[in-house]
Design a protein around this motif. Structure first.
Motif, PDB file in Angstrom:
ATOM      1  N   UNK A 108       0.797  -1.224   0.000  1.00  0.00           N
ATOM      2  CA  UNK A 108       0.000   0.000   0.000  1.00  0.00           C
ATOM      3  C   UNK A 108       0.832   1.278   0.000  1.00  0.00           C
ATOM      4  N   UNK A 109       2.148   1.178   0.274  1.00  0.00           N
ATOM      5  CA  UNK A 109       2.948   2.408   0.274  1.00  0.00           C
ATOM      6  C   UNK A 109       3.299   2.795  -1.161  1.00  0.00           C
ATOM      7  N   UNK A 110       3.210   4.081  -1.448  1.00  0.00           N
ATOM      8  CA  UNK A 110       3.359   4.586  -2.815  1.00  0.00           C
ATOM      9  C   UNK A 110       4.709   4.251  -3.436  1.00  0.00           C
ATOM     10  N   UNK A 111       5.771   4.345  -2.643  1.00  0.00           N
ATOM     11  CA  UNK A 111       7.110   4.112  -3.188  1.00  0.00           C
ATOM     12  C   UNK A 111       7.260   2.687  -3.712  1.00  0.00           C
ATOM     13  N   UNK A 112       6.830   1.698  -2.921  1.00  0.00           N
ATOM     14  CA  UNK A 112       6.926   0.299  -3.349  1.00  0.00           C
ATOM     15  C   UNK A 112       6.015   0.036  -4.530  1.00  0.00           C
ATOM     16  N   UNK A 113       4.816   0.581  -4.493  1.00  0.00           N
ATOM     17  CA  UNK A 113       3.857   0.363  -5.579  1.00  0.00           C
ATOM     18  C   UNK A 113       4.359   0.950  -6.899  1.00  0.00           C
ATOM     19  N   UNK A 114       4.968   2.129  -6.842  1.00  0.00           N
ATOM     20  CA  UNK A 114       5.515   2.731  -8.060  1.00  0.00           C
ATOM     21  C   UNK A 114       6.672   1.885  -8.604  1.00  0.00           C
ATOM     22  N   UNK A 115       7.505   1.369  -7.710  1.00  0.00           N
ATOM     23  CA  UNK A 115       8.611   0.503  -8.119  1.00  0.00           C
ATOM     24  C   UNK A 115       8.082  -0.748  -8.821  1.00  0.00           C
ATOM     25  N   UNK A 116       7.121  -1.416  -8.186  1.00  0.00           N
ATOM     26  CA  UNK A 116       6.560  -2.647  -8.745  1.00  0.00           C
ATOM     27  C   UNK A 116       5.853  -2.387 -10.072  1.00  0.00           C
ATOM     28  N   UNK A 117       5.094  -1.293 -10.143  1.00  0.00           N
ATOM     29  CA  UNK A 117       4.353  -0.993 -11.372  1.00  0.00           C
ATOM     30  C   UNK A 117       5.294  -0.625 -12.509  1.00  0.00           C
ATOM     31  N   UNK A 118       6.371   0.090 -12.198  1.00  0.00           N
ATOM     32  CA  UNK A 118       7.356   0.421 -13.228  1.00  0.00           C
ATOM     33  C   UNK A 118       8.019  -0.836 -13.794  1.00  0.00           C
ATOM     34  N   UNK A 119       8.369  -1.762 -12.895  1.00  0.00           N
ATOM     35  CA  UNK A 119       8.962  -3.030 -13.356  1.00  0.00           C
ATOM     36  C   UNK A 119       7.946  -3.830 -14.164  1.00  0.00           C
ATOM     37  N   UNK A 120       6.682  -3.781 -13.747  1.00  0.00           N
ATOM     38  CA  UNK A 120       5.625  -4.519 -14.452  1.00  0.00           C
ATOM     39  C   UNK A 120       5.460  -4.004 -15.878  1.00  0.00           C
ATOM     40  N   UNK A 121       5.411  -2.676 -16.030  1.00  0.00           N
ATOM     41  CA  UNK A 121       5.244  -2.078 -17.356  1.00  0.00           C
ATOM     42  C   UNK A 121       6.421  -2.434 -18.277  1.00  0.00           C
ATOM     43  N   UNK A 122       7.648  -2.300 -17.755  1.00  0.00           N
ATOM     44  CA  UNK A 122       8.827  -2.579 -18.578  1.00  0.00           C
ATOM     45  C   UNK A 122       8.919  -4.064 -18.895  1.00  0.00           C
ATOM     46  N   UNK A 123       8.546  -4.918 -17.942  1.00  0.00           N
ATOM     47  CA  UNK A 123       8.573  -6.360 -18.176  1.00  0.00           C
ATOM     48  C   UNK A 123       7.576  -6.742 -19.261  1.00  0.00           C
ATOM     49  N   UNK A 124       6.434  -6.081 -19.275  1.00  0.00           N
ATOM     50  CA  UNK A 124       5.444  -6.352 -20.324  1.00  0.00           C
ATOM     51  C   UNK A 124       6.000  -5.978 -21.694  1.00  0.00           C
ATOM     52  N   UNK A 125       6.636  -4.805 -21.779  1.00  0.00           N
ATOM     53  CA  UNK A 125       7.245  -4.373 -23.036  1.00  0.00           C
ATOM     54  C   UNK A 125       8.328  -5.358 -23.471  1.00  0.00           C
ATOM     55  N   UNK A 126       9.157  -5.797 -22.517  1.00  0.00           N
ATOM     56  CA  UNK A 126      10.212  -6.763 -22.827  1.00  0.00           C
ATOM     57  C   UNK A 126       9.624  -8.085 -23.306  1.00  0.00           C
TER      58      UNK A 126
END
Length: 199
Positions: A108-126
């Protein structure tokens, strides 16, 4: 060789992402107050550890190949094995992206969620890039055995659901992950990422 260089960069980046992700979920396992939570995240951690082991071999191999001038130096057997290994990690990217999506429901903390979502987006592109490279290489090297290029993303449109937004309003914890994200059981038995390498 440009494709091999691309694959090397993608899987090298993924190694870093997996390390970050394991560092994020290990504290959940350590602090779990119930066996269900501990087992749930331990299973995810084990899959990513197995994948990391495979990447520790594949990434240097791709780096060595990209330094060469041509894939013609590979025997048919070596080429087929390389295509098979890359295809396995294509599925690994798909699986990792889903692990990242699931974990968004826990944090629920914004910093962790932004980290996870950024990795998720880039992983999808990859994942999409590797899928395209694999299709091109399989056509080009038609004499080598073709890996199964089944689209594991069928029925899963990453843009259909904003997981960052959807998970923000979901109840906290593993139970909400399963309630909101578990696919319907079709009776078809599947393979885990860890079990594919031994086949």
């Amino acid at each position: 060789m440009q494709e091999i260089t691309q694959l090397h960069a993608i899987f090298d980046r993924t190694r870093g992402y997996i390390n970050n992700f394991m560092g994020v979920i290990q504290p959940i396992i350590d602090a779990a107050t119930d066996e269900h939570t501990r087992l749930y995240y331990h299973h995810i951690l084990e899959e990513e550890e197995q994948r990391m082991g495979r990447l520790q071999e594949l990434v240097p191999y791709l780096e060595k190949l990209s330094a060469g001038k041509s894939l013609d130096q590979l025997s048919d057997r070596d080429l087929s094995q390389m295509l098979s290994d890359v295809n396995l990690e294509r599925f690994g990217l798909h699986n990792f992206r889903e692990h990242l999506e699931l974990s968004l429901y826990e944090f629920k903390d914004d910093e962790t969620r932004q980290l996870l979502d950024g990795m998720r987006e880039k992983t999808h592109t990859d994942y999409l890039t590797v899928k395209e490279i694999m299709a091109n290489m399989s056509q080009r090297f038609s004499d080598a055995a073709h890996p199964d290029l089944t689209d594991h993303d069928e029925g899963h449109d990453i843009h259909q659901v904003d997981h960052l937004k959807a998970s923000a309003s979901a109840p906290h914890g593993v139970a909400s992950v399963i309630k909101h994200s578990a696919p319907a059981v079709t009776g078809k038995k599947g393979l885990t990422v860890g079990s594919l390498k031994g086949m």
